[in-house]
Design an enzyme around this catalytic site. Structure first.
Site, PDB file in Angstrom:
ATOM      1  CG  ASP A  45     -44.433  34.501 -14.377  1.00 40.40           C
ATOM      2  OD1 ASP A  45     -45.639  34.817 -14.385  1.00 40.40           O
ATOM      3  OD2 ASP A  45     -43.634  34.879 -15.241  1.00 40.40           O
ATOM      4  N   GLY A  46     -43.765  32.421 -10.249  1.00 37.67           N
ATOM      5  CA  GLY A  46     -43.441  31.310  -9.362  1.00 37.67           C
ATOM      6  C   GLY A  46     -44.653  30.793  -8.613  1.00 37.67           C
ATOM      7  CG  ASN A 122     -41.644  28.339 -16.754  1.00 38.93           C
ATOM      8  OD1 ASN A 122     -42.591  28.598 -17.489  1.00 38.93           O
ATOM      9  ND2 ASN A 122     -41.149  29.210 -15.905  1.00 38.93           N
TER      10      ASN A 122
END
Length: 264
Positions: A45-46, A122
């Protein structure tokens, strides 16, 4: 079709990136890092957060797809053993576009006129550079509370499963355009009082933070952390822009939640 690939940078992700790039070029797709129509994120996800910020200026023209080389990701739904299948899907199959809401953060400064705008996939967090964070919180232009504590976190629905969840925030389905405000260790006693619960605000509501006794803050936007000085206000709302994901098969949100936190 023009494509680009971003990698986490480890040996496994880099090897997959080079393999996919070769395969896709064999299908006569054009590699273009400047103006890709599809961006493949290889890592976690990073890595996809990094890709999002790299191409945030062309969100209406670029779709994202993720391959995870570590733990299951909320944005990366393909695994290394499936890259041949993914390559064929990209080259041969019309894909469905799924859009997720983003959050806009506008930081204004005391010298007037100057402001900085960010998009978050996010979340954004605000902490004092030193000491307790004290912020006036306004919602829709009306004063709501004075927050005293370690910090505040504002998140998107897709980011609600990240830091927000660790703070006791709700998990929100990304089909609901909203932002969520969660507290970090608020001070509550006879003198100081906050609502003490996460707040979920719809797309037409704005959340404004105004400093009370300090003006220098540590502010994060996803993976980016910066110190902002002489801050007058920080404004959050659901952004007009959205992130677009290329879907070649179903990737149900609640199944991801289940697999990530209950029985993966």
């Amino acid at each position: 079709m023009k494509f680009a690939i971003t990698s986490k940078g480890d040996a496994k992700s880099n090897a997959l990136m080079h393999k996919m790039r070769t395969y896709l070029k064999d299908f006569n797709l054009e590699y273009d890092e400047k103006e890709p129509e599809i961006v493949i994120s290889v890592g976690g996800d990073g890595t996809l957060l990094y890709a999002f910020h790299r191409y945030s200026s062309r969100l209406s023209k670029t779709a994202f797809v993720g391959v995870h080389t570590g733990h299951l990701g909320f944005y990366a739904d393909w695994v290394p053993d499936e890259i041949e299948k993914l390559v064929i899907a990209i080259a041969k199959t019309p894909y469905q576009i799924i859009e997720y809401p983003l959050m806009e953060a506008i930081i204004r400064y005391k010298n007037g006129g100057r402001e900085t705008r960010y998009l978050a996939l996010n979340e954004s967090t605000v902490k004092s550079v030193d000491g307790t964070l004290v912020m006036d919180v306004e919602i829709r232009g009306q004063h709501f509370e004075v927050f005293r504590g370690d910090g505040l976190c504002l998140s998107t629905p897709s980011g609600s499963t990240a830091y927000n969840k660790a703070l006791g925030g709700a998990i929100i389905h990304p089909s609901l355009p909203s932002i969520q405000l969660a507290e970090m260790a608020s001070i509550n006693n006879r003198v100081f009082r906050t609502v003490g619960s996460p707040l979920i605000m719809p797309a037409h509501h704005t959340c404004m933070l105004k400093p009370v006794n300090r003006s220098d803050f540590m502010i994060t936007i996803d993976h980016l952390t910066l110190v902002h000085k002489d801050v007058k206000s920080i404004q959050y709302r659901v952004a007009d822009e959205k992130i677009r994901f290329a879907r070649f098969r179903p990737f149900p949100f609640w199944k991801r939640v289940h697999d990530s936190f209950i029985d993966g």
